[in-house]
Design a protein around this motif. Structure first.
Motif, PDB file in Angstrom:
ATOM      1  N   GLY A   1       0.820  -1.207   0.000  1.00  0.00           N
ATOM      2  CA  GLY A   1       0.000   0.000   0.000  1.00  0.00           C
ATOM      3  C   GLY A   1       0.854   1.257   0.000  1.00  0.00           C
ATOM      4  N   ALA A   2       1.920   1.268   0.810  1.00  0.00           N
ATOM      5  CA  ALA A   2       2.818   2.423   0.850  1.00  0.00           C
ATOM      6  C   ALA A   2       3.540   2.597  -0.479  1.00  0.00           C
ATOM      7  CB  ALA A   2       3.830   2.256   1.983  1.00  0.00           C
ATOM      8  N   SER A   3       3.917   1.481  -1.127  1.00  0.00           N
ATOM      9  CA  SER A   3       4.566   1.558  -2.439  1.00  0.00           C
ATOM     10  C   SER A   3       3.623   2.153  -3.482  1.00  0.00           C
ATOM     11  CB  SER A   3       5.030   0.163  -2.884  1.00  0.00           C
ATOM     12  OG  SER A   3       5.976  -0.373  -1.983  1.00  0.00           O
ATOM     13  N   ALA A   4       2.350   1.753  -3.425  1.00  0.00           N
ATOM     14  CA  ALA A   4       1.361   2.320  -4.347  1.00  0.00           C
ATOM     15  C   ALA A   4       1.180   3.814  -4.113  1.00  0.00           C
ATOM     16  CB  ALA A   4       0.022   1.591  -4.197  1.00  0.00           C
ATOM     17  N   LEU A   5       1.260   4.233  -2.845  1.00  0.00           N
ATOM     18  CA  LEU A   5       1.174   5.661  -2.535  1.00  0.00           C
ATOM     19  C   LEU A   5       2.358   6.428  -3.126  1.00  0.00           C
ATOM     20  CD1 LEU A   5      -0.031   5.972   1.182  1.00  0.00           C
ATOM     21  CD2 LEU A   5      -1.174   6.830  -0.861  1.00  0.00           C
ATOM     22  N   VAL A   6       3.549   5.844  -3.069  1.00  0.00           N
ATOM     23  CA  VAL A   6       4.730   6.492  -3.644  1.00  0.00           C
ATOM     24  C   VAL A   6       4.543   6.721  -5.137  1.00  0.00           C
ATOM     25  CG1 VAL A   6       7.193   6.201  -4.172  1.00  0.00           C
ATOM     26  CG2 VAL A   6       6.329   5.640  -1.899  1.00  0.00           C
ATOM     27  N   LEU A   7       3.946   5.750  -5.828  1.00  0.00           N
ATOM     28  CA  LEU A   7       3.729   5.877  -7.270  1.00  0.00           C
ATOM     29  C   LEU A   7       2.808   7.040  -7.612  1.00  0.00           C
ATOM     30  CD1 LEU A   7       3.294   2.115  -8.267  1.00  0.00           C
ATOM     31  CD2 LEU A   7       5.285   3.572  -8.678  1.00  0.00           C
ATOM     32  N   GLU A   8       1.994   7.473  -6.669  1.00  0.00           N
ATOM     33  CA  GLU A   8       1.079   8.592  -6.903  1.00  0.00           C
ATOM     34  C   GLU A   8       1.751   9.952  -6.740  1.00  0.00           C
ATOM     35  OE1 GLU A   8      -2.223   8.197  -4.290  1.00  0.00           O
ATOM     36  OE2 GLU A   8      -2.773   6.186  -4.960  1.00  0.00           O
ATOM     37  N   THR A   9       2.995   9.973  -6.264  1.00  0.00           N
ATOM     38  CA  THR A   9       3.618  11.249  -5.890  1.00  0.00           C
ATOM     39  C   THR A   9       4.628  11.771  -6.904  1.00  0.00           C
ATOM     40  OG1 THR A   9       5.432  10.193  -4.659  1.00  0.00           O
ATOM     41  CG2 THR A   9       3.373  10.640  -3.455  1.00  0.00           C
ATOM     42  N   HIS A  10       4.947  10.995  -7.953  1.00  0.00           N
ATOM     43  CA  HIS A  10       5.989  11.446  -8.879  1.00  0.00           C
ATOM     44  C   HIS A  10       5.550  11.278 -10.324  1.00  0.00           C
ATOM     45  CE1 HIS A  10       7.048   7.315  -9.985  1.00  0.00           C
ATOM     46  NE2 HIS A  10       7.072   7.011  -8.699  1.00  0.00           N
ATOM     47  N   ARG A  11       6.246  11.997 -11.209  1.00  0.00           N
ATOM     48  CA  ARG A  11       6.045  11.891 -12.646  1.00  0.00           C
ATOM     49  C   ARG A  11       6.985  10.825 -13.205  1.00  0.00           C
ATOM     50  NH1 ARG A  11       6.517  18.469 -13.052  1.00  0.00           N
ATOM     51  NH2 ARG A  11       4.526  18.935 -11.996  1.00  0.00           N
TER      52      ARG A  11
END
Length: 415
Positions: A328-338
């Protein structure tokens, strides 16, 4: 234009699916490397170390390797492509097995620590498999890609401990020496698999593109994602690395600890078959929160008794909690960068996670030796509370931003 975009997304997802199969297989074989180290590290450490309090140092060196390898992995991936980094990582895995076997045969604690450090470097490269699976994939497929690659670890949960069980006495009285030699061969097989991953090298324009790292990592969403990763993985590692030695101290057998680690690893990766779907349905923060609560539940079980069943249940629930919180935390990271920012952001995130693991890991042996198994479990609760608070704050900030943007769109003169 819409048809062209849709066609491109379908083609990209088809390539991502092919990569997912290879990366899931590599994850299984790489997980066997870590399973061998975690199942044997503290026991071999106790045999070779000059003092029992140093027994978990080999496992700590593995974690140091995880932390030390994250930023170089990102730099190599950014400059030469992920495939080059993957091949280098599997090479470190082969050296881990060869040096580990040599160290046991020659009773060298220092060489064994070096071997586990190299195993950590291998593991740090493998941590980027989950992010590599999402490269080029559509936004809808990314959580599933991450989840399916992590699912490869289920086979590691079977392969690693069984590898130890079948080989630990082959070169008696040198316990586990042959296990590490076989692990080196497994790493070479993984090298052949990752060499076929189809991930193009970054475009020259991507090498220096994107926002400054500080801008990205100060977003509330990234802070919550990184903090939850920093909590979920180190807390799981603290309990897992202490468990085999704690079981031995409680009079339980090597078979009992191997069985517990095996099912712990299955629990770590088994839910990955549906974690991505759960994230898509309920959103990543809720899944992370559920995972953190499960880790706290595992610690509660650990406090309730010291039979084999208590240890096994603790490790199993801990594995499921780690799966939910870390994916879940890894999926959140994917939402934060281009896209052009991915390598530096992902490497920085993993550096934070495994750097904190390295710091905490060195204290695990002292904590267990001086204060006991109960103290190891009690340490889990405060960080879990902090992670839940961080998720709540980030979700509140996101909702507030959405309301402000909606108000600006509807009443532009009012703001």
């Amino acid at each position: 234009m819409i048809d062209v975009t849709a066609t491109n997304e379908i083609a990209d997802d088809a390539r991502a699916r092919a990569n997912v199969l290879r990366l899931a297989a590599a994850q299984a074989l790489t997980g066997a490397n870590s399973a061998v180290i975690f199942a044997t590290g503290s026991i071999v450490g106790a045999m070779l170390a000059p003092d029992i309090s140093l027994a978990t140092v080999p496992l700590s060196m593995y974690v140091v390797g995880l932390a030390a390898g994250t930023l170089p992995t990102g730099a190599i991936s950014r400059r030469f492509g992920r495939r080059v980094a993957f091949v280098i990582g599997t090479g470190c895995g082969a050296l881990t097995g060869l040096l580990g076997s040599f160290a046991i045969l020659h009773a060298s604690f220092a060489l064994f620590c070096l071997a586990t450090f190299l195993g950590g470097l291998y593991g740090s490269v493998a941590q980027s498999y989950r992010f590599a699976a999402a490269d080029g994939a559509s936004a809808a497929y990314r959580p599933k890609a991450v989840s399916w690659v992590m699912a490869g670890g289920v086979f590691a949960g079977v392969l690693g401990p069984q590898l130890v069980q079948w080989t630990m006495d082959v070169w008696s009285p040198y316990l586990f020496a042959f296990s590490f030699l076989v692990q080196a061969a497994v790493a070479l097989v993984a090298m052949g698999i990752v060499a076929g991953v189809d991930i193009p090298k970054p475009a020259p324009s991507d090498l220096h593109g994107g926002r400054p790292l500080l801008t990205i990592v100060t977003q509330p969403r990234f802070i919550a994602a990184a903090l939850c990763g920093v909590i979920s993985y180190p807390m799981m590692n603290l309990v897992m690395t202490s468990a085999p030695l704690a079981m031995k101290m409680c009079g339980l057998s090597v078979y009992d600890s191997n069985f517990g680690i095996q099912w712990h690893i299955v629990a770590m990766y088994g839910p990955s078959f549906f974690t991505g779907a759960l994230i898509s349905r309920f959103n990543a923060p809720k899944i992370v929160a559920a995972g953190l609560l499960l880790e706290a539940g595992a610690a509660t079980i650990g406090l309730s008794g010291i039979t084999a069943m208590h240890f096994w249940a603790t490790l199993f629930v801990l594995g499921v909690g780690w799966n939910f919180s870390f994916i879940g935390a890894s999926a959140l990271v994917l939402e934060t960068h281009r896209p052009q920012e991915r390598n530096k952001v992902q490497a920085f995130n993993d550096f934070l996670v495994f750097g904190m693991m390295a710091i905490g890991s060195f204290s695990s042996g002292q904590l267990l030796a001086n204060y006991g198994w109960s103290a190891v479990n009690l340490v889990v609760f405060p960080p879990v509370v902090i992670g839940l608070v961080a998720l709540s704050v980030a979700s509140w900030a996101r909702r507030r931003k959405a309301r402000l943007e909606a108000a600006m769109g509807e009443f532009p003169d009012a703001i």
